[in-house]
Design a protein around this motif. Structure first.
Motif, PDB file in Angstrom:
ATOM      1  N   ARG A  97       0.755  -1.115   0.117  1.00 23.94           N
ATOM      2  CA  ARG A  97      -0.023  -0.015   0.064  1.00 23.94           C
ATOM      3  C   ARG A  97       0.915   1.297  -0.081  1.00 23.94           C
ATOM      4  NH1 ARG A  97      -2.903  -3.910   3.139  1.00 23.94           N
ATOM      5  NH2 ARG A  97      -4.923  -3.985   2.643  1.00 23.94           N
ATOM      6  N   ALA A  98       2.109   1.285   0.669  1.00 26.52           N
ATOM      7  CA  ALA A  98       2.891   2.448   0.739  1.00 26.52           C
ATOM      8  C   ALA A  98       4.146   2.236  -0.065  1.00 26.52           C
ATOM      9  CB  ALA A  98       3.026   2.804   2.063  1.00 26.52           C
ATOM     10  N   VAL A  99       3.971   1.711  -1.415  1.00 30.42           N
ATOM     11  CA  VAL A  99       5.271   1.531  -2.277  1.00 30.42           C
ATOM     12  C   VAL A  99       5.470   2.928  -3.083  1.00 30.42           C
ATOM     13  CG1 VAL A  99       4.183   0.390  -3.987  1.00 30.42           C
ATOM     14  CG2 VAL A  99       6.715   0.350  -3.748  1.00 30.42           C
ATOM     15  N   GLY A 100       6.203   4.054  -2.535  1.00 29.67           N
ATOM     16  CA  GLY A 100       6.307   5.218  -3.214  1.00 29.67           C
ATOM     17  C   GLY A 100       5.803   6.261  -2.599  1.00 29.67           C
ATOM     18  N   PRO A 101       5.835   7.569  -2.883  1.00 27.43           N
ATOM     19  CA  PRO A 101       5.764   8.838  -2.343  1.00 27.43           C
ATOM     20  C   PRO A 101       4.096   8.979  -2.325  1.00 27.43           C
ATOM     21  CG  PRO A 101       6.757   9.157  -4.478  1.00 27.43           C
ATOM     22  CD  PRO A 101       6.928   7.608  -4.124  1.00 27.43           C
ATOM     23  N   GLU A 102       3.656   9.928  -1.738  1.00 28.33           N
ATOM     24  CA  GLU A 102       2.163  10.078  -1.725  1.00 28.33           C
ATOM     25  C   GLU A 102       1.781  10.594  -3.104  1.00 28.33           C
ATOM     26  OE1 GLU A 102      -0.711  13.263   0.389  1.00 28.33           O
ATOM     27  OE2 GLU A 102       0.576  12.049   1.872  1.00 28.33           O
ATOM     28  N   SER A 103       2.668  11.295  -3.851  1.00 27.92           N
ATOM     29  CA  SER A 103       2.272  11.944  -5.053  1.00 27.92           C
ATOM     30  C   SER A 103       3.518  11.509  -6.082  1.00 27.92           C
ATOM     31  CB  SER A 103       1.830  13.212  -4.996  1.00 27.92           C
ATOM     32  OG  SER A 103       1.806  13.802  -6.207  1.00 27.92           O
ATOM     33  N   VAL A 104       3.202  11.433  -7.292  1.00 32.61           N
ATOM     34  CA  VAL A 104       4.537  11.246  -8.391  1.00 32.61           C
ATOM     35  C   VAL A 104       3.985  12.152  -9.644  1.00 32.61           C
ATOM     36  CG1 VAL A 104       5.118   9.169  -7.460  1.00 32.61           C
ATOM     37  CG2 VAL A 104       3.635   9.341  -9.251  1.00 32.61           C
ATOM     38  N   PRO A 105       5.002  12.837 -10.033  1.00 35.07           N
ATOM     39  CA  PRO A 105       4.683  13.552 -11.317  1.00 35.07           C
ATOM     40  C   PRO A 105       4.272  12.478 -12.458  1.00 35.07           C
ATOM     41  CG  PRO A 105       6.967  13.821 -10.919  1.00 35.07           C
ATOM     42  CD  PRO A 105       6.362  12.875  -9.667  1.00 35.07           C
ATOM     43  N   PRO A 106       3.856  13.194 -13.573  1.00 37.08           N
ATOM     44  CA  PRO A 106       3.699  12.340 -14.692  1.00 37.08           C
ATOM     45  C   PRO A 106       5.069  11.814 -15.299  1.00 37.08           C
ATOM     46  CG  PRO A 106       2.148  14.333 -15.003  1.00 37.08           C
ATOM     47  CD  PRO A 106       3.209  14.208 -13.591  1.00 37.08           C
ATOM     48  N   GLY A 107       5.015  10.584 -15.756  1.00 34.82           N
ATOM     49  CA  GLY A 107       6.219   9.929 -16.238  1.00 34.82           C
ATOM     50  C   GLY A 107       6.166   8.611 -16.118  1.00 34.82           C
ATOM     51  N   ARG A 108       7.300   7.822 -16.532  1.00 39.13           N
ATOM     52  CA  ARG A 108       7.227   6.444 -16.804  1.00 39.13           C
ATOM     53  C   ARG A 108       7.829   5.740 -15.280  1.00 39.13           C
ATOM     54  NH1 ARG A 108       9.314   4.022 -22.201  1.00 39.13           N
ATOM     55  NH2 ARG A 108       7.613   5.150 -22.884  1.00 39.13           N
ATOM     56  N   TYR A 109       7.055   4.771 -15.178  1.00 42.78           N
ATOM     57  CA  TYR A 109       7.571   4.077 -13.715  1.00 42.78           C
ATOM     58  C   TYR A 109       7.546   2.572 -13.743  1.00 42.78           C
ATOM     59  CZ  TYR A 109       6.686   8.601 -11.442  1.00 42.78           C
ATOM     60  OH  TYR A 109       6.712   9.992 -11.364  1.00 42.78           O
ATOM     61  N   ARG A 110       8.162   1.870 -13.082  1.00 39.74           N
ATOM     62  CA  ARG A 110       8.122   0.242 -13.150  1.00 39.74           C
ATOM     63  C   ARG A 110       8.107  -0.072 -11.580  1.00 39.74           C
ATOM     64  NH1 ARG A 110      14.270  -1.000 -15.331  1.00 39.74           N
ATOM     65  NH2 ARG A 110      15.313  -0.538 -13.276  1.00 39.74           N
ATOM     66  N   PHE A 111       7.340  -1.211 -11.678  1.00 40.64           N
ATOM     67  CA  PHE A 111       7.622  -1.985 -10.533  1.00 40.64           C
ATOM     68  C   PHE A 111       8.445  -3.333 -10.755  1.00 40.64           C
ATOM     69  CE2 PHE A 111       3.126  -0.577  -8.928  1.00 40.64           C
ATOM     70  CZ  PHE A 111       3.885   0.166  -7.732  1.00 40.64           C
ATOM     71  N   THR A 112       9.191  -3.640 -10.121  1.00 40.82           N
ATOM     72  CA  THR A 112       9.960  -4.948 -10.103  1.00 40.82           C
ATOM     73  C   THR A 112       9.759  -5.894  -9.010  1.00 40.82           C
ATOM     74  OG1 THR A 112      11.823  -3.820 -11.117  1.00 40.82           O
ATOM     75  CG2 THR A 112      12.301  -5.965 -10.370  1.00 40.82           C
ATOM     76  N   PHE A 113       9.036  -7.040  -9.452  1.00 38.62           N
ATOM     77  CA  PHE A 113       8.739  -7.911  -8.204  1.00 38.62           C
ATOM     78  C   PHE A 113       9.672  -9.210  -8.259  1.00 38.62           C
ATOM     79  CE2 PHE A 113       4.965  -5.987 -10.210  1.00 38.62           C
ATOM     80  CZ  PHE A 113       4.133  -5.510  -8.870  1.00 38.62           C
ATOM     81  N   ASP A 114      10.189  -9.341  -7.138  1.00 39.53           N
ATOM     82  CA  ASP A 114      11.088 -10.273  -6.620  1.00 39.53           C
ATOM     83  C   ASP A 114      10.354 -11.736  -6.658  1.00 39.53           C
ATOM     84  OD1 ASP A 114      13.106 -12.190  -6.151  1.00 39.53           O
ATOM     85  OD2 ASP A 114      14.223 -11.029  -4.826  1.00 39.53           O
TER      86      ASP A 114
END
Length: 110
Positions: A47-64
């Motif tokens: 639930r808390a993976v990252g900041p409360e707000s992010v700017p537009p852009g490209r992101y990725r989640f990497t799952f182990d």
């Protein structure tokens, strides 16, 4: 709550995938930059993976997923799953991951 959340479900076992390490990265001019790390809880959620707000852009989640499969004594054909996505506005982005030993899928959740 973070603007970016995820939920991992083990479809082979029919239950949430607890204990999956997750890394959130953002694409910047010099390449990928790690913003946060988390581990899925007993309900398979981060639930808390990252900041409360992010700017537009490209992101990725990497799952182990390899770590998860080793812990549950399952086959790890995909030891890592990388999901790249675009944030276009300030709404909440939920990115679920559905796992099975030889396949996975993802989508933009609600």
């Amino acid at each position: 709550m973070s603007q970016l959340t995820t939920h991992v479900l083990d479809t082979a076992l029919g239950r949430p995938a607890a204990g999956v390490p997750v890394v959130l990265d953002a694409l910047e001019e010099g390449g990928w930059v790690t913003l946060a790390t988390a581990t899925t809880d007993d309900d398979g959620r981060a639930r808390a993976v990252g900041p409360e707000s992010v700017p537009p852009g490209r992101y990725r989640f990497t799952f182990d997923t390899g770590a998860y499969y080793r812990a549950t004594e399952q086959i790890a054909f995909h030891p890592e799953v990388v999901v790249v996505f675009e944030v276009t506005d300030t709404s909440h982005y939920h990115v679920p991951l559905l796992l099975s030993p030889y396949a996975y899928s993802t989508y933009r959740g609600s």
